[in-house]
Write a protein that holds these residues in place. Sequence first.
Motif, mmCIF file in Angstrom:
data_model
loop_
_atom_site.group_PDB
_atom_site.id
_atom_site.type_symbol
_atom_site.label_atom_id
_atom_site.label_comp_id
_atom_site.label_asym_id
_atom_site.label_seq_id
_atom_site.Cartn_x
_atom_site.Cartn_y
_atom_site.Cartn_z
ATOM 1 N N LEU A 15 -13.064 -41.696 15.225
ATOM 2 C CA LEU A 15 -12.553 -41.743 13.853
ATOM 3 C C LEU A 15 -13.403 -40.924 12.885
ATOM 4 N N GLY A 16 -14.631 -40.633 13.269
ATOM 5 C CA GLY A 16 -15.506 -39.822 12.405
ATOM 6 C C GLY A 16 -15.792 -40.479 11.072
ATOM 7 N N GLU A 29 -14.344 -32.444 14.697
ATOM 8 C CA GLU A 29 -14.636 -31.351 15.632
ATOM 9 C C GLU A 29 -14.076 -30.011 15.159
ATOM 10 N N ALA A 115 -12.407 -43.431 26.474
ATOM 11 C CA ALA A 115 -11.907 -42.055 26.300
ATOM 12 C C ALA A 115 -12.038 -41.285 27.615
ATOM 13 N N LEU A 132 -19.801 -33.720 24.087
ATOM 14 C CA LEU A 132 -19.398 -34.305 22.815
ATOM 15 C C LEU A 132 -19.603 -33.207 21.772
HETATM 16 P P1 UTP Z 1 -19.124 -41.254 17.745
HETATM 17 O O1 UTP Z 1 -20.016 -42.337 18.128
HETATM 18 O O2 UTP Z 1 -19.712 -40.085 17.014
HETATM 19 O O3 UTP Z 1 -17.941 -41.879 16.939
HETATM 20 O O4 UTP Z 1 -18.384 -40.756 19.053
HETATM 21 P P2 UTP Z 1 -16.921 -41.193 15.955
HETATM 22 O O5 UTP Z 1 -15.775 -42.114 15.761
HETATM 23 O O6 UTP Z 1 -16.561 -39.808 16.431
HETATM 24 O O7 UTP Z 1 -17.742 -41.013 14.609
HETATM 25 P P3 UTP Z 1 -18.339 -42.106 13.580
HETATM 26 O O8 UTP Z 1 -19.521 -42.731 14.267
HETATM 27 O O9 UTP Z 1 -17.247 -43.077 13.240
HETATM 28 O O10 UTP Z 1 -18.729 -41.289 12.381
HETATM 29 C C1 UTP Z 1 -18.986 -39.891 19.972
HETATM 30 C C2 UTP Z 1 -17.930 -39.035 20.626
HETATM 31 O O11 UTP Z 1 -17.010 -39.826 21.334
HETATM 32 C C3 UTP Z 1 -15.673 -39.587 20.898
HETATM 33 C C4 UTP Z 1 -15.814 -38.991 19.512
HETATM 34 O O12 UTP Z 1 -14.708 -38.173 19.198
HETATM 35 C C5 UTP Z 1 -17.112 -38.205 19.639
HETATM 36 O O13 UTP Z 1 -16.904 -36.937 20.248
HETATM 37 N N1 UTP Z 1 -14.936 -40.872 20.951
HETATM 38 C C6 UTP Z 1 -15.530 -42.004 20.517
HETATM 39 C C7 UTP Z 1 -13.660 -40.907 21.474
HETATM 40 O O14 UTP Z 1 -13.094 -39.861 21.885
HETATM 41 N N2 UTP Z 1 -13.015 -42.101 21.546
HETATM 42 C C8 UTP Z 1 -13.587 -43.238 21.110
HETATM 43 O O15 UTP Z 1 -12.934 -44.299 21.224
HETATM 44 C C9 UTP Z 1 -14.870 -43.191 20.583
#
Ligand code: UTP
Length: 292
Positions: A15-16, A29, A115, A132
Amino acid sequence: MIKKLRKAVLPVAGLGTRFLPATKAMAKEMLPVVDKPLIQYAIDEARAAGIEQFCMITGRGKMALVEHFDVAYELEATLKLRGKETELAMLKDAQLSPGDIVTVRQQVPLGLGHAIWCARAFIGDDPFAILLPDDLILSQEPCTKQLAEAYYQTGGSVVAVTEVPQDQTNKYGILEIGADDGRLVEVTGLVEKPRPEDAPSNLSVIGRYVLLPDVIEHLARMERGAGNEVQLTDGMARMIGHTPFHGLRYEGQRFDCGDKVGFLEAQIAFALQRPEMARHVRNFLRKYQETD
Ligand code: UTP
């Protein structure tokens, strides 16, 4: 027999939240460092390691990531018409062969482990890299290439590791370590986000992995870990003792581009690598230097 490393999985379904509001309607990304989106740095790094097939794990609002690797007919025609050969070559360079990139939807972001499990059909029985894209690495030799070499040397899973301050272990996946030759570290255990007092070391996994496909069967248990998420760390921990598992102290500097300050630092570091802008960047940085 050690199988050739040909596949990479790029999870981009998070969700970032740390980058809101920028990530409200756009994937983090796709954020550019200088002039290239994070996802393209990751794909370029994987290609430099000999990887040929890519799987992006996407979610809602991530279509720009898919578009980015598509052919842009109108844009290309216009560039051609205007004689913009350099720009055209740049676009062509980034293009992957038809069929070499697929996307899989992670309908609900249940965690990084979930994922990766979503890519199980793509992975099949092959070793695969995970990148990642929000971890960006500046290095002489691409980080995934360093990991691939260590994979061919050990025949098992290898993760990129770095030392983190002891009081910050609760933010990372932390290694329990055995034999250590200063570069390759035998992994005897893995813990996700341990409290500093419980952490078995201060060596942390960063967002680059080469894994054997066995991890999928462990992830399939869907056990919830730290943050109530299906953690990749927990799936990897279950592989230890069955197949070789090492950490690699990679050469390079890592920037956490999922974090605002890390992202800004990456902009500066990567801009300083560009001959056409390095001097200007250095000059303007002087203006902001602290003076006592
Ligand atoms: P992050 O821990 O950075 O989480 O995920 P996030 O949701 O991207 O960002 P914040 O913490 O809410 O700001 C690490 C990686 O794992 C992917 C994210 O896209 C990132 O590349 N990810 C994480 C998934 O693809 N699915 C998920 O359910 C969780």
